[in-house]
Design a protein around this motif. Sequence first.
Motif, PDB file in Angstrom:
ATOM      1  N   VAL A  91      39.000  38.712  42.671  1.00  0.00           N
ATOM      2  CA  VAL A  91      40.257  39.281  43.165  1.00  0.00           C
ATOM      3  C   VAL A  91      41.274  38.146  43.256  1.00  0.00           C
ATOM      4  CG1 VAL A  91      41.329  40.576  45.037  1.00  0.00           C
ATOM      5  CG2 VAL A  91      38.921  40.980  44.455  1.00  0.00           C
ATOM      6  N   ILE A  92      42.250  38.182  42.383  1.00  0.00           N
ATOM      7  CA  ILE A  92      43.194  37.064  42.277  1.00  0.00           C
ATOM      8  C   ILE A  92      44.566  37.474  42.804  1.00  0.00           C
ATOM      9  CG2 ILE A  92      44.400  35.577  40.592  1.00  0.00           C
ATOM     10  CD1 ILE A  92      41.674  35.828  38.967  1.00  0.00           C
ATOM     11  N   THR A  93      45.141  36.605  43.599  1.00  0.00           N
ATOM     12  CA  THR A  93      46.498  36.814  44.099  1.00  0.00           C
ATOM     13  C   THR A  93      47.336  35.640  43.616  1.00  0.00           C
ATOM     14  OG1 THR A  93      45.616  37.881  46.068  1.00  0.00           O
ATOM     15  CG2 THR A  93      47.911  37.174  46.175  1.00  0.00           C
ATOM     16  N   ARG A  94      48.543  35.941  43.137  1.00  0.00           N
ATOM     17  CA  ARG A  94      49.413  34.884  42.601  1.00  0.00           C
ATOM     18  C   ARG A  94      50.788  34.947  43.260  1.00  0.00           C
ATOM     19  NH1 ARG A  94      47.043  33.188  37.686  1.00  0.00           N
ATOM     20  NH2 ARG A  94      45.496  34.668  36.881  1.00  0.00           N
ATOM     21  N   ASN A  95      51.246  33.785  43.740  1.00  0.00           N
ATOM     22  CA  ASN A  95      52.599  33.673  44.290  1.00  0.00           C
ATOM     23  C   ASN A  95      53.558  33.071  43.265  1.00  0.00           C
ATOM     24  OD1 ASN A  95      52.031  34.682  46.995  1.00  0.00           O
ATOM     25  ND2 ASN A  95      50.774  32.839  47.202  1.00  0.00           N
ATOM     26  N   ALA A  97      53.607  31.601  38.951  1.00  0.00           N
ATOM     27  CA  ALA A  97      52.882  31.678  37.689  1.00  0.00           C
ATOM     28  C   ALA A  97      52.153  30.367  37.402  1.00  0.00           C
ATOM     29  CB  ALA A  97      53.853  31.984  36.550  1.00  0.00           C
ATOM     30  N   ALA A  98      50.899  30.485  36.977  1.00  0.00           N
ATOM     31  CA  ALA A  98      50.100  29.324  36.555  1.00  0.00           C
ATOM     32  C   ALA A  98      48.915  29.849  35.757  1.00  0.00           C
ATOM     33  CB  ALA A  98      49.611  28.519  37.768  1.00  0.00           C
ATOM     34  N   GLY A  99      48.203  28.931  35.107  1.00  0.00           N
ATOM     35  CA  GLY A  99      46.931  29.248  34.460  1.00  0.00           C
ATOM     36  C   GLY A  99      46.995  30.394  33.479  1.00  0.00           C
ATOM     37  N   SER A 100      46.033  31.322  33.616  1.00  0.00           N
ATOM     38  CA  SER A 100      45.919  32.397  32.625  1.00  0.00           C
ATOM     39  C   SER A 100      47.133  33.324  32.654  1.00  0.00           C
ATOM     40  CB  SER A 100      44.634  33.205  32.862  1.00  0.00           C
ATOM     41  OG  SER A 100      44.675  33.883  34.102  1.00  0.00           O
ATOM     42  N   PHE A 101      47.822  33.397  33.807  1.00  0.00           N
ATOM     43  CA  PHE A 101      49.013  34.258  33.875  1.00  0.00           C
ATOM     44  C   PHE A 101      50.086  33.760  32.903  1.00  0.00           C
ATOM     45  CE2 PHE A 101      52.956  35.953  35.594  1.00  0.00           C
ATOM     46  CZ  PHE A 101      52.615  37.238  35.976  1.00  0.00           C
ATOM     47  N   CYS A 102      50.253  32.447  32.834  1.00  0.00           N
ATOM     48  CA  CYS A 102      51.243  31.880  31.892  1.00  0.00           C
ATOM     49  C   CYS A 102      50.820  32.133  30.450  1.00  0.00           C
ATOM     50  CB  CYS A 102      51.389  30.375  32.129  1.00  0.00           C
ATOM     51  SG  CYS A 102      52.038  29.980  33.749  1.00  0.00           S
ATOM     52  N   ILE A 174      49.705  28.437  45.324  1.00  0.00           N
ATOM     53  CA  ILE A 174      50.225  29.016  44.075  1.00  0.00           C
ATOM     54  C   ILE A 174      49.476  30.297  43.718  1.00  0.00           C
ATOM     55  CG2 ILE A 174      50.594  28.587  41.594  1.00  0.00           C
ATOM     56  CD1 ILE A 174      52.321  26.865  43.570  1.00  0.00           C
ATOM     57  N   ASP A 175      48.145  30.218  43.740  1.00  0.00           N
ATOM     58  CA  ASP A 175      47.309  31.399  43.490  1.00  0.00           C
ATOM     59  C   ASP A 175      45.914  31.128  44.028  1.00  0.00           C
ATOM     60  OD1 ASP A 175      45.881  29.898  41.567  1.00  0.00           O
ATOM     61  OD2 ASP A 175      47.160  30.586  39.940  1.00  0.00           O
ATOM     62  N   PHE A 176      45.086  32.145  44.083  1.00  0.00           N
ATOM     63  CA  PHE A 176      43.707  31.958  44.547  1.00  0.00           C
ATOM     64  C   PHE A 176      42.849  33.150  44.154  1.00  0.00           C
ATOM     65  CE2 PHE A 176      43.849  34.857  48.250  1.00  0.00           C
ATOM     66  CZ  PHE A 176      45.211  34.988  48.415  1.00  0.00           C
ATOM     67  N   LYS A 177      41.538  32.897  44.184  1.00  0.00           N
ATOM     68  CA  LYS A 177      40.551  33.920  43.817  1.00  0.00           C
ATOM     69  C   LYS A 177      39.638  34.204  45.005  1.00  0.00           C
ATOM     70  CE  LYS A 177      36.678  32.903  42.383  1.00  0.00           C
ATOM     71  NZ  LYS A 177      35.249  32.906  42.748  1.00  0.00           N
ATOM     72  N   PRO A 195      39.620  24.057  46.860  1.00  0.00           N
ATOM     73  CA  PRO A 195      40.444  23.697  45.694  1.00  0.00           C
ATOM     74  C   PRO A 195      39.817  24.113  44.357  1.00  0.00           C
ATOM     75  CG  PRO A 195      40.345  21.874  47.249  1.00  0.00           C
ATOM     76  CD  PRO A 195      39.312  22.871  47.692  1.00  0.00           C
ATOM     77  N   ASP A 196      38.546  24.580  44.388  1.00  0.00           N
ATOM     78  CA  ASP A 196      37.965  25.174  43.179  1.00  0.00           C
ATOM     79  C   ASP A 196      38.554  26.558  42.929  1.00  0.00           C
ATOM     80  OD1 ASP A 196      36.214  23.075  42.750  1.00  0.00           O
ATOM     81  OD2 ASP A 196      34.392  24.303  42.826  1.00  0.00           O
ATOM     82  N   THR A 197      38.904  27.250  43.996  1.00  0.00           N
ATOM     83  CA  THR A 197      39.272  28.668  43.882  1.00  0.00           C
ATOM     84  C   THR A 197      40.741  28.955  44.225  1.00  0.00           C
ATOM     85  OG1 THR A 197      38.562  29.140  46.152  1.00  0.00           O
ATOM     86  CG2 THR A 197      36.897  29.383  44.433  1.00  0.00           C
ATOM     87  N   CYS A 198      41.473  27.907  44.542  1.00  0.00           N
ATOM     88  CA  CYS A 198      42.910  28.050  44.829  1.00  0.00           C
ATOM     89  C   CYS A 198      43.680  27.063  43.957  1.00  0.00           C
ATOM     90  CB  CYS A 198      43.244  27.644  46.269  1.00  0.00           C
ATOM     91  SG  CYS A 198      42.400  28.539  47.565  1.00  0.00           S
ATOM     92  N   ARG A 199      44.916  27.391  43.621  1.00  0.00           N
ATOM     93  CA  ARG A 199      45.826  26.350  43.114  1.00  0.00           C
ATOM     94  C   ARG A 199      46.727  25.939  44.271  1.00  0.00           C
ATOM     95  NH1 ARG A 199      45.655  29.258  38.114  1.00  0.00           N
ATOM     96  NH2 ARG A 199      44.678  27.940  36.537  1.00  0.00           N
ATOM     97  N   ILE A 200      46.786  24.631  44.501  1.00  0.00           N
ATOM     98  CA  ILE A 200      47.505  24.091  45.651  1.00  0.00           C
ATOM     99  C   ILE A 200      48.399  22.958  45.157  1.00  0.00           C
ATOM    100  CG2 ILE A 200      47.224  22.993  47.914  1.00  0.00           C
ATOM    101  CD1 ILE A 200      44.223  24.044  47.779  1.00  0.00           C
TER     102      ILE A 200
END
Length: 234
Positions: A91-95, A97-102, A174-177, A195-200
């Motif tokens: 379940v991913i939430t994004r604030n 854009a980064a990673g696969s969303f881009c 930025i986003d997290f799972k 930090p494995d499961t979030c972008r900070i």
Amino acid sequence: MHKGNKIYEGKAKILYETDNKDLLIQYFKDDATAFNAAKKGTIHDKGVVNNKISTKMFALLESKGIPTHFVENLSEREMLVKRVAIVPLEVITRNKAAGSFCRNYGVQEGRVLAVPVQEFSYKCDALNDPLINDSHILALELATKEELETIKNMSTKINGIIRDFFAKLNLELIDFKLEFGRYKGKIILADEISPDTCRIWEVGTGRKLDKDRFRHDLGNVEEAYQEVLSRVTK
Ligand code: TMP
């Protein structure tokens, strides 16, 4: 707490039975993988750091009324958790854009999203965790309609809580799972928050303080994890 049989080993963690059938020991490894394990390595003391950060995040969320699998910290790399049946969704939430969303939508990294994005991947390594939507989830009976509503509402609340907490530490979420599980008929938060499961990103400099440093060979990986730990536990 007696450590019994290993019942599961994933890419970053191992689960062991205990003498209580409802509780497991969750052990955090230093192993790191990216791109569905196409890239493999280790991050020195990541297991210690992620256990400590996850402990802090679960305690924070519990204090705000979010039910989690966290019971107590046992050692540097181990926490006691409730034994859940994992809902096979990432379940991913994004604030931003980064990673696969881009990659998927052709937008620039760091673009502010007009509303937070919620997305789901079907947790299945053999299929490379494909993106799925609500109707896929219901059609494949991965979760019930009620469970899905609960998961979405909890994820929205968790985003607010962690975003606010990080902001006070000059960190941007930025986003997290997240992963959720069923425990005694209820949906609770499981897995880890680290930090494995979030972008900070550091506020102001935009310095990346998460697993993207490993994914993209940016250097100073251990330092980034330690930096998040020191701020989170201050
Ligand atoms: P993504 O942009 O690669 O889809 O990742 C979104 C967020 O989810 C990011 O914070 C990293 C996290 N994530 C995991 O925790 N596990 C995974 O297997 C993947 C692909 C992403």
